[in-house]
Design a protein around this motif. Structure first.
Motif, PDB file in Angstrom:
ATOM      1  N   VAL A 504       0.906  -1.109  -0.360  1.00 20.09           N
ATOM      2  CA  VAL A 504       0.072   0.230   0.209  1.00 20.09           C
ATOM      3  C   VAL A 504       0.818   1.564  -0.200  1.00 20.09           C
ATOM      4  O   VAL A 504       0.490   2.342  -0.722  1.00 20.09           O
ATOM      5  N   ARG A 505       2.653   1.264   0.982  1.00 18.28           N
ATOM      6  CA  ARG A 505       2.160   2.398   0.528  1.00 18.28           C
ATOM      7  C   ARG A 505       3.355   2.570  -0.616  1.00 18.28           C
ATOM      8  O   ARG A 505       3.610   3.861  -0.985  1.00 18.28           O
ATOM      9  N   GLN A 506       3.958   1.431  -1.283  1.00 19.68           N
ATOM     10  CA  GLN A 506       4.509   1.991  -2.982  1.00 19.68           C
ATOM     11  C   GLN A 506       3.209   2.559  -3.970  1.00 19.68           C
ATOM     12  O   GLN A 506       3.371   2.854  -4.195  1.00 19.68           O
ATOM     13  N   ALA A 507       1.801   2.228  -3.041  1.00 17.16           N
ATOM     14  CA  ALA A 507       1.169   2.599  -4.321  1.00 17.16           C
ATOM     15  C   ALA A 507       0.672   4.061  -3.990  1.00 17.16           C
ATOM     16  O   ALA A 507       0.693   5.129  -4.683  1.00 17.16           O
ATOM     17  N   MET A 508       1.009   4.328  -1.846  1.00 16.51           N
ATOM     18  CA  MET A 508       0.465   5.668  -2.017  1.00 16.51           C
ATOM     19  C   MET A 508       1.736   6.817  -2.838  1.00 16.51           C
ATOM     20  O   MET A 508       1.385   7.684  -2.953  1.00 16.51           O
ATOM     21  N   LYS A 509       3.181   6.322  -2.973  1.00 21.96           N
ATOM     22  CA  LYS A 509       3.685   6.580  -3.449  1.00 21.96           C
ATOM     23  C   LYS A 509       3.615   7.501  -5.202  1.00 21.96           C
ATOM     24  O   LYS A 509       3.662   8.634  -6.085  1.00 21.96           O
ATOM     25  N   TYR A 510       2.867   6.307  -5.551  1.00 22.97           N
ATOM     26  CA  TYR A 510       2.365   6.773  -6.895  1.00 22.97           C
ATOM     27  C   TYR A 510       0.595   7.380  -7.194  1.00 22.97           C
ATOM     28  O   TYR A 510       0.046   7.513  -8.299  1.00 22.97           O
ATOM     29  N   MET A 511       0.360   7.713  -5.821  1.00 25.44           N
ATOM     30  CA  MET A 511      -1.300   8.648  -5.797  1.00 25.44           C
ATOM     31  C   MET A 511      -1.414   9.750  -6.543  1.00 25.44           C
ATOM     32  O   MET A 511       0.237  10.624  -6.029  1.00 25.44           O
ATOM     33  N   PRO A 512      -1.474  10.269  -7.386  1.00 27.48           N
ATOM     34  CA  PRO A 512      -2.024  11.606  -8.662  1.00 27.48           C
ATOM     35  C   PRO A 512      -2.196  12.802  -6.984  1.00 27.48           C
ATOM     36  O   PRO A 512      -3.002  12.181  -6.391  1.00 27.48           O
TER      37      PRO A 512
END
Ligand code: HEM
Length: 516
Positions: A504-512
């Motif tokens: 989830v943290r990796q996804a957070m990095k790429y949140m627009p």
């Protein structure tokens, strides 16, 4: 294939007469067995055999035994019933299973897959044969005895390039004969790698599976990718690939597991700058007891570093007893003023976290491959058992509640294999430099989800199998082993919770930024 039995034939009436004090015959799947001299030796006792003497015991036999029991005791067979044919198929070494969902869809004749080429199918066949012939018999023996993998098996695996293949694609495979030409080293991709991982799991011996060079799979990568001295790199990889030397990855400590930043083993440089002096401990190190090399995470003055440490003065390794087999070689290691040349630093000093993290993706992906394949084996065994086992005058499969359990197990297994194949495809085509950025999260989530699925599958399977799912020998052996050991995968290589968070943290990095 039918069981190879003597060609003599009997009538059912002739068999019926062998129901006496001195003569106990019965029929299983049209084969006639003379158990007169086996009564004392029968693990299920004499009385039960006497009860079926002279009769057709097919249904009661399969209610209590695996078919492989008949293969093992084939010398009790004295012939067949005249004019009748065996209907139960005895699989040949290397055969695919004909049970639905027992093989991944890409190996099921009616299904197509965009991912698999001829070389994958060729490798799968060769791996299945090698596993059935060489790995499974030893795995079963060592899982029980707790002894470590034999040098003989290591030598065989080395000879066919299996040790090389288990490290995944790369230059280390170029020019190596891989299972008698099943695949060219330059063509070897992550699907081939997946096949190697998944086929070996079919031995269903989780402790031995780790004992069988798992330390190399996670440890040697650091040498191949981060050893700066080409001579040292070649020497160590040659020694390990030839099976002469064993290697393991020593990161985890009593003080820190998934939280690698909390390591306490120290490496302090000597005043002349030529050595590190290493002090500390490592815990739960797979294969440590029999390893010659330890790829070790240490604390240096400004951060983490990774050192290659050769077994020698100041190193002690002790086995740790865990809930899987001692065959895994799980180890507690102490380093007491161990002198390590500075040339043995892997990667950069104080930047060892990158060495450790870059290693994790392949390790976690391999664990996902294995867990998913083991789940499938449990599905296969449970489907077979549900068709074989009679309770309340019905087969288990005739009970809707059992079909519901199987439906859940199959769905979990198939969905995770599909997700695995999608990620594996990305690994084949995404440059290595991009993989850490884009695949670290998905692989972490895949492994987390697999072991959650394994938890559900183990739970449902034991309910289907009852006491046999808790018994280490006999019919439910695979279920018992899976239920006792699936937790290893939920912990090793990063606990479920840590991996979920990482994903989830990796996804957070790429949140627009604009979504709000
Ligand atoms: C060629 C014939 C047979 C052989 C070689 C054989 C062999 C075995 C073996 C090796 C076991 C240990 C458990 C396992 O590994 O599966 C076992 C258990 C047993 N056998 Fe047999 N058996 C034969 C026939 C029969 C028959 C006809 C019966 C009929 C009732 C029977 C009843 C049992 C029972 C009740 C057990 C204990 C099962 C358990 O603990 O779950 N066996 N047998």
């Amino acid at each position: 294939m039918s069981l190879p039995v003597p060609s003599k034939t009997f009538t059912r009436d002739e068999v019926a007469k062998h129901n006496t004090e001195d003569s106990v015959w019965f029929i299983v799947d049209t084969v006639v067995y003379d158990a007169s001299d086996f009564l004392d030796a029968h693990p299920g006792g004499e009385a039960v055999l006497r009860q079926v003497a002279g009769t057709d015991a097919t249904s009661i036999f399969y209610n209590l035994h695996r078919h492989e029991v008949l293969q093992k005791y084939n010398d009790l067979a004295i012939g067949t019933i005249a004019g009748e044919k065996q209907s139960i198929i005895t699989p040949k070494l290397g055969d695919l299973s004909t049970v639905p969902y027992a093989e991944p869809l890409w190996l099921t004749p009616q299904f197509k897959s965009p991912y698999f080429k001829d070389s994958h199918r060729k490798l799968q066949r060769a791996m299945r044969e090698f596993t059935d012939e060489h790995i499974t018999p030893e795995a079963l023996e060592k899982e029980r005895s707790g002894e470590y993998v034999s040098q003989e098996l290591i030598d065989k695996m080395s000879k066919v390039g299996l040790l090389h293949m288990r490290m995944g694609p790369g230059k280390h495979l170029y020019g190596v004969d891989l299972l008698n030409g099943a695949v060219d080293g330059k063509e070897f991709d992550y699907f081939h790698d997946m096949i190697c991982s998944q086929e070996q799991v079919r031995a269903a011996c989780r402790g031995f599976q780790d004992g069988n060079m798992a330390g190399m799979v996670i440890g040697l990568t650091c040498i191949l990718n981060y050893c700066k001295d080409p001579v040292m790199k070649k020497r160590i990889s040659d020694e390990v690939f030839s099976g002469q030397k064993k290697i393991c990855l020593a990161i985890t400590e009593a003080f820190a597991g998934s939280d690698v930043a909390g390591l306490r083993t120290t490496a302090v440089k000597t005043p002349d700058g030529k050595h590190y002096i290493v002090n500390g401990t490592k815990k739960w190190i797979t294969n440590g007891v029999f390893s010659d090399y330890f790829v070790t995470g240490v604390k240096t003055d400004k951060g983490l570093s990774v050192l290659l440490i050769e077994r020698g003065e100041g190193i002690e390794t002790k086995p740790i007893k865990t809930s899987y087999s001692p065959a895994a070689g799980t180890t507690y290691i102490t380093f007491d003023n161990v002198k390590v040349p500075v040339e043995n630093l892997l990667g950069e000093e104080n930047k060892g976290i990158y060495v450790i993290l870059s290693n994790f993706n392949h390790e976690r992906w391999t664990m996902a491959c294995a867990t998913i394949r083991y789940m499938r084996l449990v599905v296969e065994e449970s489907l077979k058992w549900a068709h074989q086992r009679l309770v309340f005058n019905k087969r288990l499969i005739d009970q809707p509640v059992i079909r519901q359990k199987l439906a859940k197990m199959i769905a979990l297994c198939e969905s995770h294999q599909s997700w695995l194949e999608t990620i594996t495809y990305q690994m084949c085509y995404m440059p290595y430099s991009e993989q850490a950025k884009h695949l670290g999260g998905p692989i972490a989530l895949l492994k987390m989800s697999c072991t959650r699925a394994a938890h559900e599958i183990a739970d449902e399977a034991v309910q289907i199998w009852g006491g046999r799912g808790l018994t280490q020998t006999g019919m439910g052996r695979v279920i018992e082993n899976f239920n006792r050991t699936y937790k290893f995968d939920a912990i090793l290589g990063g606990a479920e919770e840590v991996l979920g968070d990482l994903g989830v943290r990796q996804a957070m990095k790429y949140m627009p930024k604009s979504v709000l």
